[in-house]
Design a protein around this motif. Structure first.
Motif, mmCIF file in Angstrom:
data_model
loop_
_atom_site.group_PDB
_atom_site.id
_atom_site.type_symbol
_atom_site.label_atom_id
_atom_site.label_comp_id
_atom_site.label_asym_id
_atom_site.label_seq_id
_atom_site.Cartn_x
_atom_site.Cartn_y
_atom_site.Cartn_z
ATOM 1 N N ALA A 17 0.794 -1.396 0.163
ATOM 2 C CA ALA A 17 0.089 -0.008 -0.118
ATOM 3 C C ALA A 17 0.983 1.144 0.003
ATOM 4 N N GLY A 18 1.969 1.318 0.703
ATOM 5 C CA GLY A 18 2.963 2.364 0.637
ATOM 6 C C GLY A 18 3.545 2.609 -0.754
ATOM 7 N N GLU A 19 3.665 1.684 -1.405
ATOM 8 C CA GLU A 19 4.137 1.797 -2.747
ATOM 9 C C GLU A 19 2.923 2.443 -3.705
ATOM 10 N N LEU A 20 1.912 2.578 -3.504
ATOM 11 C CA LEU A 20 0.963 3.232 -4.287
ATOM 12 C C LEU A 20 1.159 4.825 -4.126
ATOM 13 N N PHE A 21 1.860 5.388 -3.222
ATOM 14 C CA PHE A 21 2.283 6.571 -2.923
ATOM 15 C C PHE A 21 3.650 7.081 -3.401
ATOM 16 N N ALA A 22 4.404 5.947 -3.995
ATOM 17 C CA ALA A 22 5.880 6.147 -4.379
ATOM 18 C C ALA A 22 5.885 6.935 -5.766
ATOM 19 N N PRO A 23 6.760 7.662 -6.067
ATOM 20 C CA PRO A 23 6.785 8.785 -7.143
ATOM 21 C C PRO A 23 7.078 7.564 -8.442
ATOM 22 N N LEU A 24 6.237 7.921 -9.493
ATOM 23 C CA LEU A 24 6.355 7.062 -10.705
ATOM 24 C C LEU A 24 7.283 7.663 -11.819
ATOM 25 N N HIS A 25 8.517 7.846 -11.307
ATOM 26 C CA HIS A 25 9.560 8.115 -12.172
ATOM 27 C C HIS A 25 11.024 7.912 -11.721
ATOM 28 N N PRO A 26 12.040 7.706 -12.499
ATOM 29 C CA PRO A 26 13.259 7.079 -11.912
ATOM 30 C C PRO A 26 13.706 8.389 -11.137
ATOM 31 N N LEU A 27 14.394 7.845 -9.997
ATOM 32 C CA LEU A 27 15.019 8.730 -9.051
ATOM 33 C C LEU A 27 16.540 8.603 -9.249
ATOM 34 N N ALA A 28 17.186 7.785 -9.466
ATOM 35 C CA ALA A 28 18.572 7.325 -9.545
ATOM 36 C C ALA A 28 19.249 8.214 -10.513
ATOM 37 N N HIS A 29 20.330 8.968 -10.327
ATOM 38 C CA HIS A 29 21.246 9.428 -11.191
ATOM 39 C C HIS A 29 22.562 9.339 -11.090
ATOM 40 N N PRO A 30 23.207 8.787 -12.136
ATOM 41 C CA PRO A 30 22.791 8.273 -13.284
ATOM 42 C C PRO A 30 21.626 7.420 -13.347
ATOM 43 N N PRO A 31 20.667 6.961 -14.361
ATOM 44 C CA PRO A 31 19.850 6.268 -14.294
ATOM 45 C C PRO A 31 20.275 4.562 -14.225
ATOM 46 N N ILE A 32 19.609 3.684 -13.610
ATOM 47 C CA ILE A 32 19.910 2.251 -13.371
ATOM 48 C C ILE A 32 19.654 1.591 -14.836
ATOM 49 N N GLY A 33 20.717 0.898 -14.866
ATOM 50 C CA GLY A 33 20.827 -0.125 -16.345
ATOM 51 C C GLY A 33 20.870 -1.232 -15.679
ATOM 52 N N TRP A 34 20.764 -2.354 -16.754
ATOM 53 C CA TRP A 34 20.995 -3.577 -16.760
ATOM 54 C C TRP A 34 22.051 -4.368 -15.868
ATOM 55 N N VAL A 35 23.282 -3.724 -16.158
ATOM 56 C CA VAL A 35 24.358 -3.746 -15.164
ATOM 57 C C VAL A 35 24.153 -3.545 -13.783
ATOM 58 N N ALA A 36 23.341 -2.466 -13.315
ATOM 59 C CA ALA A 36 23.308 -2.139 -12.041
ATOM 60 C C ALA A 36 22.215 -3.251 -11.576
ATOM 61 N N LEU A 37 21.103 -3.591 -12.389
ATOM 62 C CA LEU A 37 20.187 -4.451 -11.911
ATOM 63 C C LEU A 37 20.907 -5.978 -11.497
ATOM 64 N N LEU A 38 21.843 -6.110 -12.406
ATOM 65 C CA LEU A 38 22.643 -7.438 -12.239
ATOM 66 C C LEU A 38 23.583 -7.450 -10.872
ATOM 67 N N ALA A 39 24.002 -6.165 -10.661
ATOM 68 C CA ALA A 39 24.836 -6.018 -9.454
ATOM 69 C C ALA A 39 24.030 -5.900 -8.441
ATOM 70 N N ILE A 40 22.704 -5.387 -8.048
ATOM 71 C CA ILE A 40 21.713 -5.542 -6.964
ATOM 72 C C ILE A 40 21.387 -6.883 -6.912
ATOM 73 N N PHE A 41 21.182 -7.714 -7.735
ATOM 74 C CA PHE A 41 20.927 -9.013 -7.731
ATOM 75 C C PHE A 41 22.025 -10.014 -7.143
ATOM 76 N N GLY A 42 23.059 -9.761 -7.549
ATOM 77 C CA GLY A 42 24.340 -10.406 -6.947
ATOM 78 C C GLY A 42 24.726 -10.040 -5.654
#
Length: 142
Positions: A17-42
């Motif tokens: 329910a809290g996620e219903l109020f989160a902003p709907l736009h990217p907040l990370a600068h620079p934007p998160i890419g596939w490599v960052a997602l892989l790093a987060i997973f790892g």
């Protein structure tokens, strides 16, 4: 039904329910890419092994850990796998709400929206790795 199933659902639904109020736009600068997602997973997967590896040596930890279960107390810190199992499902719930919001909005898809889902998957994979690497500490499968 176990009280802990209800507690887990309440925690997950509150986070979703809290996620219903989160902003709907990217907040990370620079934007998160596939490599960052892989790093987060790892990072989540390896982090689970490192954190729970330290807990395996903790004398205050339970002698044997129960496998993650919806019926177990996630706030029993002598059973750390339960807490992280709940955390994975909280991230999953938040990620699903965020993705549903994106589908029904006019905001274009952005990779940062996958972060909660990637974290949840990384934690769940990490818990499986812990079960394999510390099988003497984790209860055997029934």
């Amino acid at each position: 039904m176990s009280i802990w199933v209800v507690v887990r659902w309440v925690i997950m639904l509150t986070a979703a329910a809290g996620e219903l109020f989160a902003p709907l736009h990217p907040l990370a600068h620079p934007p998160i890419g596939w490599v960052a997602l892989l790093a987060i997973f790892g990072g989540c997967s390896v982090g689970m092994v490192l954190v729970l590896g330290l807990q395996a040596a903790n004398p205050f930890s339970a002698k044997q850990w129960l496998r993650p279960s919806w019926r177990s107390n996630p706030l029993n810190f002598r059973q750390p796998m339960q807490f992280f199992h709940l955390g994975a499902y909280v991230c999953l719930a938040q990620g699903l709400v965020l993705l549903l919001r994106l589908v029904f909005s006019h905001v274009p898809f952005y990779l940062e929206a996958l972060v909660p889902m990637v974290m949840a998957l990384g934690i769940l994979v990490g818990l499986e790795l812990v079960s394999l690497l510390f099988r003497a500490k984790v209860e055997s499968r029934a």
